[in-house]
Design a protein around this motif. Structure first.
Motif, PDB file in Angstrom:
ATOM      1  N   THR A   4       4.536  18.180 -10.927  1.00 49.98           N
ATOM      2  CA  THR A   4       5.607  15.996 -10.448  1.00 49.98           C
ATOM      3  C   THR A   4       5.040  14.953 -10.030  1.00 49.98           C
ATOM      4  OG1 THR A   4       5.585  16.512  -7.819  1.00 49.98           O
ATOM      5  CG2 THR A   4       7.870  17.697  -8.988  1.00 49.98           C
ATOM      6  N   SER A   5       4.899  14.001 -10.239  1.00 50.28           N
ATOM      7  CA  SER A   5       4.459  13.045  -9.969  1.00 50.28           C
ATOM      8  C   SER A   5       4.948  12.477  -8.274  1.00 50.28           C
ATOM      9  CB  SER A   5       4.032  11.849 -11.166  1.00 50.28           C
ATOM     10  OG  SER A   5       5.647  11.685 -10.983  1.00 50.28           O
ATOM     11  N   PRO A   6       3.668  11.921  -7.795  1.00 47.09           N
ATOM     12  CA  PRO A   6       4.088  11.474  -6.450  1.00 47.09           C
ATOM     13  C   PRO A   6       4.951   9.916  -6.374  1.00 47.09           C
ATOM     14  CG  PRO A   6       1.714  10.909  -7.124  1.00 47.09           C
ATOM     15  CD  PRO A   6       1.883  11.416  -7.771  1.00 47.09           C
ATOM     16  N   ASN A   7       5.717   9.343  -5.955  1.00 46.11           N
ATOM     17  CA  ASN A   7       7.141   8.406  -5.722  1.00 46.11           C
ATOM     18  C   ASN A   7       5.834   7.722  -6.055  1.00 46.11           C
ATOM     19  OD1 ASN A   7       8.872  10.062  -5.852  1.00 46.11           O
ATOM     20  ND2 ASN A   7       9.483  10.036  -3.862  1.00 46.11           N
ATOM     21  N   PRO A  67      -9.484   5.860 -22.086  1.00 42.26           N
ATOM     22  CA  PRO A  67      -7.986   5.781 -21.539  1.00 42.26           C
ATOM     23  C   PRO A  67      -8.207   4.789 -20.146  1.00 42.26           C
ATOM     24  CG  PRO A  67      -9.108   7.998 -21.774  1.00 42.26           C
ATOM     25  CD  PRO A  67     -10.061   7.038 -22.039  1.00 42.26           C
ATOM     26  N   ILE A  68      -6.325   4.640 -20.355  1.00 39.03           N
ATOM     27  CA  ILE A  68      -6.418   3.459 -19.287  1.00 39.03           C
ATOM     28  C   ILE A  68      -5.895   4.395 -18.302  1.00 39.03           C
ATOM     29  CG2 ILE A  68      -4.553   1.941 -19.422  1.00 39.03           C
ATOM     30  CD1 ILE A  68      -3.721   1.277 -21.958  1.00 39.03           C
ATOM     31  N   ARG A  69      -6.664   3.364 -16.888  1.00 40.88           N
ATOM     32  CA  ARG A  69      -6.424   4.291 -15.505  1.00 40.88           C
ATOM     33  C   ARG A  69      -5.825   3.341 -15.102  1.00 40.88           C
ATOM     34  NH1 ARG A  69      -8.768   7.713 -17.781  1.00 40.88           N
ATOM     35  NH2 ARG A  69     -11.170   8.177 -17.431  1.00 40.88           N
ATOM     36  N   PHE A  70      -4.475   4.402 -14.565  1.00 43.74           N
ATOM     37  CA  PHE A  70      -3.701   3.502 -13.286  1.00 43.74           C
ATOM     38  C   PHE A  70      -3.921   3.229 -11.484  1.00 43.74           C
ATOM     39  CE2 PHE A  70      -2.141   5.205 -17.159  1.00 43.74           C
ATOM     40  CZ  PHE A  70      -1.578   3.825 -17.713  1.00 43.74           C
ATOM     41  N   SER A  71      -3.112   2.849 -11.201  1.00 47.14           N
ATOM     42  CA  SER A  71      -3.410   2.944  -9.921  1.00 47.14           C
ATOM     43  C   SER A  71      -2.065   3.162  -9.025  1.00 47.14           C
ATOM     44  CB  SER A  71      -3.635   0.805  -9.262  1.00 47.14           C
ATOM     45  OG  SER A  71      -1.995   0.481  -9.401  1.00 47.14           O
ATOM     46  N   LEU A  72      -2.008   3.104  -7.451  1.00 47.18           N
ATOM     47  CA  LEU A  72      -0.822   4.163  -7.427  1.00 47.18           C
ATOM     48  C   LEU A  72       0.427   2.669  -7.612  1.00 47.18           C
ATOM     49  CD1 LEU A  72      -2.474   5.881  -3.795  1.00 47.18           C
ATOM     50  CD2 LEU A  72      -1.927   6.470  -6.386  1.00 47.18           C
ATOM     51  N   GLU A  73      -0.023   1.839  -7.445  1.00 50.59           N
ATOM     52  CA  GLU A  73       1.495   1.240  -7.844  1.00 50.59           C
ATOM     53  C   GLU A  73       1.323  -0.250  -8.728  1.00 50.59           C
ATOM     54  OE1 GLU A  73       3.920  -0.331  -6.028  1.00 50.59           O
ATOM     55  OE2 GLU A  73       2.761   1.650  -3.912  1.00 50.59           O
ATOM     56  N   ASN A  74       0.803  -1.317  -8.942  1.00 50.85           N
ATOM     57  CA  ASN A  74       1.347  -1.943  -9.907  1.00 50.85           C
ATOM     58  C   ASN A  74       0.249  -2.959 -10.848  1.00 50.85           C
ATOM     59  OD1 ASN A  74       0.629  -3.837  -8.016  1.00 50.85           O
ATOM     60  ND2 ASN A  74       2.098  -5.099  -8.305  1.00 50.85           N
ATOM     61  N   GLN A  75      -1.392  -1.717 -10.551  1.00 52.70           N
ATOM     62  CA  GLN A  75      -1.898  -2.440 -11.180  1.00 52.70           C
ATOM     63  C   GLN A  75      -2.882  -1.161 -12.411  1.00 52.70           C
ATOM     64  OE1 GLN A  75      -4.537  -2.936  -8.137  1.00 52.70           O
ATOM     65  NE2 GLN A  75      -5.033  -5.179  -8.546  1.00 52.70           N
ATOM     66  N   ALA A  76      -3.742  -1.967 -13.249  1.00 52.21           N
ATOM     67  CA  ALA A  76      -4.054  -0.873 -14.180  1.00 52.21           C
ATOM     68  C   ALA A  76      -5.387  -1.491 -14.915  1.00 52.21           C
ATOM     69  CB  ALA A  76      -3.154  -0.532 -15.647  1.00 52.21           C
ATOM     70  N   ALA A  77      -5.561  -0.857 -15.399  1.00 52.64           N
ATOM     71  CA  ALA A  77      -7.706  -0.966 -15.736  1.00 52.64           C
ATOM     72  C   ALA A  77      -7.830  -0.493 -16.820  1.00 52.64           C
ATOM     73  CB  ALA A  77      -8.414  -1.017 -14.797  1.00 52.64           C
ATOM     74  N   MET A  78      -8.205  -0.693 -18.347  1.00 54.57           N
ATOM     75  CA  MET A  78      -8.728  -0.335 -19.536  1.00 54.57           C
ATOM     76  C   MET A  78     -10.363  -1.388 -19.352  1.00 54.57           C
ATOM     77  SD  MET A  78      -6.495  -2.463 -21.919  1.00 54.57           S
ATOM     78  CE  MET A  78      -6.220  -4.445 -21.747  1.00 54.57           C
ATOM     79  N   ALA A  79     -11.050  -0.325 -20.283  1.00 57.67           N
ATOM     80  CA  ALA A  79     -12.101  -1.002 -21.558  1.00 57.67           C
ATOM     81  C   ALA A  79     -11.733  -0.914 -22.488  1.00 57.67           C
ATOM     82  CB  ALA A  79     -13.163  -0.016 -20.579  1.00 57.67           C
ATOM     83  N   PHE A  80     -12.519  -1.875 -22.739  1.00 57.13           N
ATOM     84  CA  PHE A  80     -12.028  -2.064 -24.241  1.00 57.13           C
ATOM     85  C   PHE A  80     -13.227  -3.327 -24.450  1.00 57.13           C
ATOM     86  CE2 PHE A  80     -10.489  -5.494 -22.594  1.00 57.13           C
ATOM     87  CZ  PHE A  80     -10.314  -6.399 -23.416  1.00 57.13           C
ATOM     88  N   LYS A  81     -13.545  -3.085 -26.349  1.00 55.35           N
ATOM     89  CA  LYS A  81     -14.846  -4.045 -26.814  1.00 55.35           C
ATOM     90  C   LYS A  81     -14.018  -4.830 -28.084  1.00 55.35           C
ATOM     91  CE  LYS A  81     -18.396  -1.964 -28.536  1.00 55.35           C
ATOM     92  NZ  LYS A  81     -19.763  -2.353 -28.555  1.00 55.35           N
ATOM     93  N   ALA A  97       1.077  -1.453  -0.049  1.00 54.79           N
ATOM     94  CA  ALA A  97       0.319   0.389  -0.268  1.00 54.79           C
ATOM     95  C   ALA A  97       0.587   1.404   0.074  1.00 54.79           C
ATOM     96  CB  ALA A  97      -0.632   0.081   1.003  1.00 54.79           C
ATOM     97  N   THR A  98       0.398   2.547  -0.744  1.00 54.33           N
ATOM     98  CA  THR A  98       1.161   2.930  -0.690  1.00 54.33           C
ATOM     99  C   THR A  98       0.663   4.620   0.085  1.00 54.33           C
ATOM    100  OG1 THR A  98       1.946   3.437  -2.888  1.00 54.33           O
ATOM    101  CG2 THR A  98       1.637   5.764  -2.364  1.00 54.33           C
ATOM    102  N   ASN A  99       1.034   5.169   0.733  1.00 52.99           N
ATOM    103  CA  ASN A  99       0.185   6.110   1.269  1.00 52.99           C
ATOM    104  C   ASN A  99      -0.417   7.697   0.796  1.00 52.99           C
ATOM    105  OD1 ASN A  99       0.661   5.583   4.155  1.00 52.99           O
ATOM    106  ND2 ASN A  99       2.520   6.296   3.974  1.00 52.99           N
ATOM    107  N   PHE A 100      -1.338   8.053   0.841  1.00 50.82           N
ATOM    108  CA  PHE A 100      -2.498   9.019  -0.280  1.00 50.82           C
ATOM    109  C   PHE A 100      -2.952   9.849   0.173  1.00 50.82           C
ATOM    110  CE2 PHE A 100      -5.902  10.291  -2.657  1.00 50.82           C
ATOM    111  CZ  PHE A 100      -5.337  10.887  -3.207  1.00 50.82           C
ATOM    112  N   SER A 101      -3.047  11.358  -0.007  1.00 49.83           N
ATOM    113  CA  SER A 101      -3.508  12.072   0.518  1.00 49.83           C
ATOM    114  C   SER A 101      -3.869  12.848  -0.942  1.00 49.83           C
ATOM    115  CB  SER A 101      -3.314  12.984   1.494  1.00 49.83           C
ATOM    116  OG  SER A 101      -1.900  14.108   1.085  1.00 49.83           O
ATOM    117  N   PHE A 102      -5.365  13.698  -0.637  1.00 44.70           N
ATOM    118  CA  PHE A 102      -5.186  15.010  -2.156  1.00 44.70           C
ATOM    119  C   PHE A 102      -4.731  15.956  -1.454  1.00 44.70           C
ATOM    120  CE2 PHE A 102      -9.142  11.893  -2.269  1.00 44.70           C
ATOM    121  CZ  PHE A 102      -9.874  11.915  -3.355  1.00 44.70           C
ATOM    122  N   SER A 103      -4.104  16.511  -0.394  1.00 48.79           N
ATOM    123  CA  SER A 103      -3.686  17.307  -0.050  1.00 48.79           C
ATOM    124  C   SER A 103      -1.922  17.323  -0.794  1.00 48.79           C
ATOM    125  CB  SER A 103      -3.330  18.087   1.339  1.00 48.79           C
ATOM    126  OG  SER A 103      -2.560  17.098   2.097  1.00 48.79           O
TER     127      SER A 103
END
Length: 157
Positions: free
Chosen positions: A18-21, A101-115, A2-8
């Motif tokens: 920049t992007s989060p580490n 568009p492909i969507r990503f998690s904060l770590e090692n997962q991604a999701a895509m919608a396709f036909k 798990a990665t710590n996440f906050s909107f701030s």
């Protein structure tokens, strides 16, 4: 992991450009996007090197989620098992196309919608699918969860 996440913190990164580490053991979003785009492009073409290049040993797959997941001792066994379970009638994948568009998690997962379009037992169908893929530290797909059900299948003829 798990990665710590906050909107701030997210806003600070957006303001700074920049992007989060990410964890060093997680593939980059760019890499996951490339692999998922290759996965969609491979449908209907069946590149014999695709599995070796992009799928991890011991790949697990639930297609669709809710069916018995498959796990193979190696990539080719997983692919063969899936095909023997799913394809009990003449089956020809035709093509697939990303629909958002492909969507990503904060770590090692991604999701895509396709036909997905295929000919199954002489009938043309399309299926609206969301795949969620997990990547291992080497950047290969180690788990696929395909979300689709009967209502997502359209008979085209």
């Amino acid at each position: 992991m798990a990665t710590n996440f906050s909107f701030s913190a997210l806003l600070r990164h957006l303001d700074a450009g920049t992007s989060p580490n990410r964890s060093p053991s997680s593939p980059t979003e760019e890499h996951m996007r490339k692999v998922m785009e290759a996965y969609v492009a491979n449908i209907g073409k069946a590149d014999p090197e695709f599995a070796a290049k992009y799928m991890a040993e011991g790949l697990t797959l639930a297609d669709p989620v809710g069916s018995d997941p498959l796990a193979g001792s190696n990539t080719q066994e997983s692919v063969s098992e899936v095909l023997s379970r799913l394809i009990d009638v003449p089956f020809t994948p035709q093509r697939a196309e990303l629909i958002s568009p492909i969507r990503f998690s904060l770590e090692n997962q991604a999701a895509m919608a396709f036909k997905f379009w295929a000919e199954i037992d002489g009938r043309n169908i399309s299926i609206d699918i969301i795949d969620v893929m997990t990547f291992d530290a080497s950047g290969k797909i180690c788990d696929i969860r395909a979300y689709w059900g009967i209502e997502n299948v359209t008979l085209l003829d």
